[in-house]
Design an enzyme around this catalytic site. Structure first.
Site, short mmCIF file in Angstrom:
data_model
loop_
_atom_site.label_atom_id
_atom_site.label_comp_id
_atom_site.label_asym_id
_atom_site.label_seq_id
_atom_site.Cartn_x
_atom_site.Cartn_y
_atom_site.Cartn_z
N ARG A 172 29.20 10.99 -78.07
CA ARG A 172 28.13 11.26 -77.12
C ARG A 172 27.74 12.74 -77.15
O ARG A 172 28.60 13.60 -77.20
CB ARG A 172 28.60 10.89 -75.71
N LYS A 175 38.00 5.07 -67.06
CA LYS A 175 37.27 3.96 -66.43
C LYS A 175 36.76 2.97 -67.47
O LYS A 175 36.97 1.76 -67.36
CB LYS A 175 36.08 4.49 -65.61
N ARG A 198 28.25 6.99 -57.51
CA ARG A 198 28.67 8.36 -57.75
C ARG A 198 28.25 9.29 -56.62
O ARG A 198 28.59 10.48 -56.66
CB ARG A 198 27.99 8.87 -59.04
N ARG A 211 30.06 18.15 -65.38
CA ARG A 211 30.29 16.78 -64.89
C ARG A 211 31.48 16.73 -63.93
O ARG A 211 31.44 16.00 -62.93
CB ARG A 211 30.51 15.84 -66.09
N ARG A 233 36.83 11.82 -77.66
CA ARG A 233 36.36 10.43 -77.47
C ARG A 233 35.32 10.03 -78.52
O ARG A 233 34.41 10.79 -78.85
CB ARG A 233 35.73 10.31 -76.07
P1 ADP Z 1 31.74 9.36 -67.88
O1 ADP Z 1 32.26 7.96 -68.13
O2 ADP Z 1 32.18 10.32 -68.91
O3 ADP Z 1 32.03 9.83 -66.48
P2 ADP Z 1 29.12 8.15 -67.77
O4 ADP Z 1 28.91 7.44 -69.05
O5 ADP Z 1 29.53 7.34 -66.59
O6 ADP Z 1 30.17 9.32 -68.01
O7 ADP Z 1 27.83 8.97 -67.36
C1 ADP Z 1 27.17 9.81 -68.26
C2 ADP Z 1 26.02 10.51 -67.55
O8 ADP Z 1 25.06 9.54 -67.10
C3 ADP Z 1 26.41 11.28 -66.29
O9 ADP Z 1 26.84 12.60 -66.57
C4 ADP Z 1 25.09 11.26 -65.49
O10 ADP Z 1 24.16 12.19 -66.02
C5 ADP Z 1 24.55 9.88 -65.81
N1 ADP Z 1 25.03 8.85 -64.85
C6 ADP Z 1 25.81 7.76 -65.13
N2 ADP Z 1 26.04 7.04 -64.02
C7 ADP Z 1 25.40 7.68 -63.01
C8 ADP Z 1 25.29 7.45 -61.61
N3 ADP Z 1 25.89 6.39 -61.02
N4 ADP Z 1 24.55 8.32 -60.88
C9 ADP Z 1 23.93 9.37 -61.44
N5 ADP Z 1 24.01 9.66 -62.75
C10 ADP Z 1 24.74 8.83 -63.54
P1 ADP Z 2 35.73 7.41 -68.61
O1 ADP Z 2 35.01 6.10 -68.82
O2 ADP Z 2 36.44 7.46 -67.29
O3 ADP Z 2 34.84 8.59 -68.82
P2 ADP Z 2 37.18 6.70 -71.07
O4 ADP Z 2 37.76 5.38 -70.74
O5 ADP Z 2 36.00 6.73 -71.97
O6 ADP Z 2 36.88 7.54 -69.70
O7 ADP Z 2 38.35 7.60 -71.68
C1 ADP Z 2 38.08 8.91 -72.20
C2 ADP Z 2 38.86 9.10 -73.50
O8 ADP Z 2 40.26 9.17 -73.20
C3 ADP Z 2 38.69 7.96 -74.49
O9 ADP Z 2 38.61 8.51 -75.79
C4 ADP Z 2 39.94 7.10 -74.31
O10 ADP Z 2 40.33 6.51 -75.55
C5 ADP Z 2 40.98 8.11 -73.84
N1 ADP Z 2 41.89 7.55 -72.82
C6 ADP Z 2 41.59 6.66 -71.84
N2 ADP Z 2 42.68 6.38 -71.08
C7 ADP Z 2 43.70 7.12 -71.60
C8 ADP Z 2 45.10 7.27 -71.26
N3 ADP Z 2 45.64 6.59 -70.23
N4 ADP Z 2 45.82 8.12 -72.01
C9 ADP Z 2 45.27 8.81 -73.04
N5 ADP Z 2 43.98 8.71 -73.41
C10 ADP Z 2 43.18 7.88 -72.70
#
Ligand code: ADP
Ligand code: ADP
Ligand code: ZN
Length: 215
Positions: free
Chosen positions: A161, A13, A88, A172, A127
């Site tokens: 992170r 994302k 979410r 998660r 990541r």
């Molecule tokens: P990822 O991209 O790996 O899914 P995020 O950066 O979006 O993780 O979120 C990291 C953490 O922040 C989540 O595990 C949760 O604890 C909190 N968080 C982020 N967005 C939300 C949301 N929309 N609702 C509730 N908790 C959230």
């Molecule tokens: P999210 O925001 O959904 O948690 P990220 O965009 O941060 O996910 O992606 C998680 C990790 O995977 C990052 O280190 C990113 O560079 C890698 N990644 C993202 N998209 C791809 C893909 N299509 N193929 C391989 N690695 C990816």
């Protein structure tokens, strides 16, 4: 244009949102980034969210919806919004409708990044991001062109992170399955959900998303 990028942790994302920001001048609204900024700044929201985030659980709906509402209020009405990691829960989806309405916006697309859960642990544990501009990288899938130097801003500092470890990722993922995936039907009835193969390489995923936006 207002779009939601939906998918489990590590689906891509943030990566795709950053690309859409660069290409179309849209704005990324990541509640995860907003919460991490609040934790770092030690605000009341940050103090409440810190332990919850470290455990991989969800922060309260009220907190995240207020963050989104404030951010949208501060944005020009002509700037497109990419919701990344929000909503979410079903309660957040309901709040978002009301928030968008109050700003005269409507949702154009919900794009689900469809990924194989087995790949997510490797994506998450590899990541890292630039400490200065926030550009995302991966130990294996997206290294900086010049080792140790950010492609985008030239910084040599990177960060990881605290919640990007295998144990927290499992929590998660479970939260995603239990609370986030069930909101898809809410949008399906509006006919705005598209599915993209999130296991494809990053450029192919971007192309698929652009094709949906240009439809
Ligand atoms: P990822 O991209 O790996 O899914 P995020 O950066 O979006 O993780 O979120 C990291 C953490 O922040 C989540 O595990 C949760 O604890 C909190 N968080 C982020 N967005 C939300 C949301 N929309 N609702 C509730 N908790 C959230
Ligand atoms: P999210 O925001 O959904 O948690 P990220 O965009 O941060 O996910 O992606 C998680 C990790 O995977 C990052 O280190 C990113 O560079 C890698 N990644 C993202 N998209 C791809 C893909 N299509 N193929 C391989 N690695 C990816
Ligand atoms: Zn950088």
């Amino acid at each position: 244009m207002n779009i939601i990028l939906l998918g489990p942790p590590g689906a891509g994302k943030g990566t795709q949102a950053q690309r859409l920001v660069e290409r179309f001048g849209m704005r990324q609204l990541s509640t995860g980034d907003m919460l991490r900024a609040a934790v770092k700044a030690g605000t009341p929201v940050g103090l409440k969210a810190k332990a919850v985030m470290e455990a991989g659980e969800l922060v309260s709906d009220e907190i995240v919806s207020a963050l989104i509402s404030d951010e949208l209020a501060a944005m020009g009405s002509d700037v497109g919004a990419i919701f990344d990691g929000y909503p979410r829960t079903e309660a957040q989806a309901v709040s978002l409708e009301a928030i968008l309405d109050s700003h005269g916006r409507k949702l154009d697309h919900v794009i689900e990044l469809d990924v194989d859960e087995d790949a997510l642990v490797e994506r998450i544990t590899g990541r890292f991001t630039c400490a200065s501009c926030g550009k995302g990288y991966h130990d294996r899938f997206e290294r900086p062109e010049k080792e140790g130097v950010c492609d985008k801003c030239g910084s040599t500092e990177f960060k990881r992170r605290p919640d990007d470890n295998e144990e927290t990722v499992r929590t998660r993922m479970a939260e995603y399955r239990a609370k986030t995936a069930p909101i898809l039907p809410f949008y399906e009835k509006n006919g705005i959900v598209s599915r993209v193969d999130g296991m494809a390489d990053m450029d192919a995923v971007t192309a698929a998303i652009e094709a949906i936006l240009n439809r």
